[in-house]
Design a protein around this motif. Structure first.
Motif, PDB file in Angstrom:
ATOM      1  N   ALA A 137       0.791  -1.253   0.062  1.00 46.65           N
ATOM      2  CA  ALA A 137      -0.123   0.023   0.258  1.00 46.65           C
ATOM      3  C   ALA A 137       0.951   1.268   0.042  1.00 46.65           C
ATOM      4  CB  ALA A 137      -1.025  -0.050   1.384  1.00 46.65           C
ATOM      5  N   ASP A 138       0.228   2.362  -0.184  1.00 48.91           N
ATOM      6  CA  ASP A 138       1.056   3.557  -0.143  1.00 48.91           C
ATOM      7  C   ASP A 138       1.350   4.218   1.097  1.00 48.91           C
ATOM      8  OD1 ASP A 138       1.094   3.457  -3.165  1.00 48.91           O
ATOM      9  OD2 ASP A 138      -0.763   4.371  -3.269  1.00 48.91           O
ATOM     10  N   ASP A 139       0.544   3.870   1.945  1.00 51.95           N
ATOM     11  CA  ASP A 139       0.720   4.543   3.351  1.00 51.95           C
ATOM     12  C   ASP A 139       0.185   3.498   4.530  1.00 51.95           C
ATOM     13  OD1 ASP A 139      -2.156   4.874   3.921  1.00 51.95           O
ATOM     14  OD2 ASP A 139      -1.850   6.598   2.609  1.00 51.95           O
TER      15      ASP A 139
ATOM     16  N   LEU B  72      -2.381   0.383   4.436  1.00 55.51           N
ATOM     17  CA  LEU B  72      -1.804  -0.993   4.696  1.00 55.51           C
ATOM     18  C   LEU B  72      -2.554  -1.550   5.621  1.00 55.51           C
ATOM     19  CD1 LEU B  72       0.663  -2.492   3.507  1.00 55.51           C
ATOM     20  CD2 LEU B  72       2.095  -1.682   5.566  1.00 55.51           C
ATOM     21  N   GLU B  73      -2.812  -1.008   6.715  1.00 53.77           N
ATOM     22  CA  GLU B  73      -3.517  -1.726   7.887  1.00 53.77           C
ATOM     23  C   GLU B  73      -5.036  -2.045   7.602  1.00 53.77           C
ATOM     24  OE1 GLU B  73      -3.291   1.422  10.950  1.00 53.77           O
ATOM     25  OE2 GLU B  73      -1.429   0.602  11.474  1.00 53.77           O
ATOM     26  N   ALA B  74      -5.625  -1.305   6.685  1.00 55.27           N
ATOM     27  CA  ALA B  74      -6.870  -1.341   6.206  1.00 55.27           C
ATOM     28  C   ALA B  74      -7.037  -2.692   5.251  1.00 55.27           C
ATOM     29  CB  ALA B  74      -7.508  -0.294   5.289  1.00 55.27           C
ATOM     30  N   LYS B  75      -5.837  -3.227   4.626  1.00 55.44           N
ATOM     31  CA  LYS B  75      -5.747  -4.251   3.617  1.00 55.44           C
ATOM     32  C   LYS B  75      -5.507  -5.759   4.598  1.00 55.44           C
ATOM     33  CE  LYS B  75      -4.080  -2.894  -0.629  1.00 55.44           C
ATOM     34  NZ  LYS B  75      -3.056  -2.987  -1.793  1.00 55.44           N
ATOM     35  N   VAL B  76      -5.330  -5.670   5.719  1.00 53.74           N
ATOM     36  CA  VAL B  76      -4.839  -6.794   6.763  1.00 53.74           C
ATOM     37  C   VAL B  76      -6.379  -7.472   6.853  1.00 53.74           C
ATOM     38  CG1 VAL B  76      -4.241  -7.864   8.682  1.00 53.74           C
ATOM     39  CG2 VAL B  76      -2.987  -5.914   7.932  1.00 53.74           C
TER      40      VAL B  76
END
Length: 92
Positions: free
Chosen positions: A69-71, A75-79
């Motif tokens: 992810a870009d930030d 990234l946390e939202a993709k877990v």
């Protein structure tokens, strides 16, 4: 760009009874599933018997994947639910 390593969060437990620590350990290892490690196995003596009991806890350690992810927020939202972020590195 950030890259994270993620892994499923999973554990299991099993109760065993044995006459010796070696017996208890052997029984616990016999219950170990592929991709899991024995993380905890406290032992207690059984009252009035020459035996001991242990509850073995196994944690999953395989199934590692990468996400990007870009930030950090993205990234946390993709877990996915039921997964844990292990590490993050930057490609910059």
């Amino acid at each position: 760009m950030l890259i994270a390593l993620i892994r499923p969060v999973e554990s299991s437990t099993v109760d065993v009874i044995g006459a010796t620590l070696e017996d208890v350990h052997d029984q616990l290892i016999a219950h170990q599933q592929p991709g899991f490690v024995l993380a905890s196995a406290p032992v207690r003596m059984l009252k009035g018997e020459a035996k001991m009991e242990s509850t073995g806890t196994f944690w999953r350690v395989d199934g590692v994947q990468e996400i990007e992810a870009d930030d950090m927020a993205a990234l946390e939202a993709k877990v996915p639910e039921g997964w844990r972020m292990l590490s993050v590195r930057s490609t910059d």
